[in-house]
Enzyme design. Structure first.
Site, PDB file in Angstrom:
ATOM      1  N   HIS A   1      31.159  49.971  36.825  1.00 14.15           N
ATOM      2  CA  HIS A   1      32.390  49.258  36.443  1.00 14.15           C
ATOM      3  C   HIS A   1      32.201  48.227  35.322  1.00 14.15           C
ATOM      4  O   HIS A   1      32.932  48.154  34.350  1.00 14.15           O
ATOM      5  CB  HIS A   1      33.024  48.602  37.845  1.00 14.15           C
ATOM      6  N   GLU A   2      31.205  47.445  35.640  1.00 14.67           N
ATOM      7  CA  GLU A   2      30.732  46.257  34.640  1.00 14.67           C
ATOM      8  C   GLU A   2      30.299  47.097  33.466  1.00 14.67           C
ATOM      9  O   GLU A   2      30.534  46.329  32.281  1.00 14.67           O
ATOM     10  CB  GLU A   2      29.915  45.434  35.484  1.00 14.67           C
TER      11      GLU A   2
ATOM     12  N   HIS B   1      33.499  47.758  31.117  1.00 17.72           N
ATOM     13  CA  HIS B   1      33.622  46.480  30.265  1.00 17.72           C
ATOM     14  C   HIS B   1      32.706  46.207  29.146  1.00 17.72           C
ATOM     15  O   HIS B   1      33.336  45.805  28.096  1.00 17.72           O
ATOM     16  CB  HIS B   1      33.694  45.157  31.313  1.00 17.72           C
TER      17      HIS B   1
END
Length: 352
Positions: free
Chosen positions: A20-21, A24
């Site tokens: 998920h990170e 980003h």
């Protein structure tokens, strides 16, 4: 073996957060935003490495991570700061984490289904003898259920699931000879059949062969089904059918994964079930993160759009610190909820 499943569950859950990170991070880099630190894990740093403008770190707690961008919640003079980017870039960066979670969930399902020998399909292969629903103006052999009362049919078990929620008359849409056929107010109730112990609709479903196209289709449909389960769960939470005590956090999820592996009849089945559950959790994380709640990515996107509307109306630029206050408050509340959920998870584990 239980310890192995626990460690595997922790690792898998850590990967879900890390990817998920990473979403980003990669989108921020692609948009030219300055990333000050990218971390896998939380807590004290075990390893650190500065590469260019970004500090890469590996931290002690193997759950979580973060992508720290310049100017996330404050004004900055740096033209590459997040706060100085165009709205579309901000939205792409914020949504990239959820996209990566969803993509990972889909990828896991594709890998799991790659060795499938076939798929039970929502296609009518035949009817039980005496079934009253087969007719020229009703259901026919070869019909693929597409919708029941507007609900998309992804898997064969969706048919009985949505039929069981109705009152006996349904708007059914099937695909017949490549065309959509609609049956309005079609009456369907379970009936008794000779040789069967329970009432049933009398449908016998077909098998889709394990072609490459079918593997992709069933992988996509399964992932979309995961998404629907998440929304159904949220609906139950909002309507009060389930409460906070029924929620699970990282501790509960890891315990569920380990228990899933332990209950399997073989190690291979355990790995399959754990990763299948991991795919569902990946989709769950993707959708939950897009909810318009402060501190979540969806909340940041929502406030970004609200801010744009306000600035268009007032023709004044709002100070990002106010949005930062909202997210900080949301984070405190979210951490409080996580603490309650974690406590409930621990109590459930020790009360078993």
């Amino acid at each position: 073996m239980t310890i192995l499943f626990v460690l595997l569950a922790i690792l898998l859950f850590g990967v879900l957060i890390g990817i998920h990170e990473f979403g980003h991070f990669t989108m921020a880099k692609a948009c030219g935003v300055k990333v000050e630190e990218f971390s896998i894990g939380m807590g004290p740093a075990i390893l650190k490495k500065q590469k260019g403008e970004t500090l890469y770190s590996w931290r002690a707690v193997p759950i979580g991570g973060f992508c720290a961008m310049a100017g996330e919640d404050e004004e900055s003079d740096d033209p590459r700061a997040f706060s100085n980017q165009a709205a579309w870039k901000k939205i792409l960066i914020l949504a990239a984490g959820a996209f990566m979670n969803f993509a990972l969930g889909l990828l896991i399902v594709i890998i799991l289904f790659s060795s499938a020998k076939g798929f039970r399909a929502p296609v009518l292969k035949e009817f039980v003898d005496g079934c009253p629903y087969e007719s020229a103006d009703g259901l026919q052999v070869g019909d693929r259920f597409h919708k029941v009362d507007g609900h998309r049919i992804y898997q064969f078990y969706d048919v009985s699931d949505f039929l069981s929620r109705g009152d006996g008359k349904y708007d059914i849409e099937v695909i017949r000879d490549g065309k959509k056929v609609k049956l309005h107010d079609f009456e369907l109730v379970p009936v008794e059949y000779e040789g069967y112990d329970t009432k049933m609709y009398g449908f016998i479903f077909d098998i889709d062969p394990p072609t490459f196209a079918n593997k992709l289709r069933h992988s996509w449909n399964t992932t979309m089904q995961f998404g629907r389960w998440v929304w159904m769960g949220l609906e139950q939470l909002v309507t009060g059918k389930v409460g906070v005590k029924d929620l699970s956090g990282p501790v509960g999820i890891v315990d569920l994964m380990a228990e899933t592996g332990q209950q399997a009849v073989s190690f291979g089945d355990a790995m399959y079930n754990i990763f299948y559950l991991g795919a569902f959790i990946a989709v769950n994380l993707a959708l939950m993160n897009l909810l318009p709640i402060p501190a979540l990515d969806g909340g940041r996107i929502f406030l970004l759009i609200v801010t744009l509307i306000i600035e268009k109306i007032t023709r004044k630029k709002l100070n990002p610190k106010y949005e930062g206050y909202i997210h900080a408050t949301g984070m405190v509340l979210l951490l409080g909820l996580m603490a309650i959920v974690m406590f409930n998870d621990i109590v459930r584990i020790f009360m078993r």
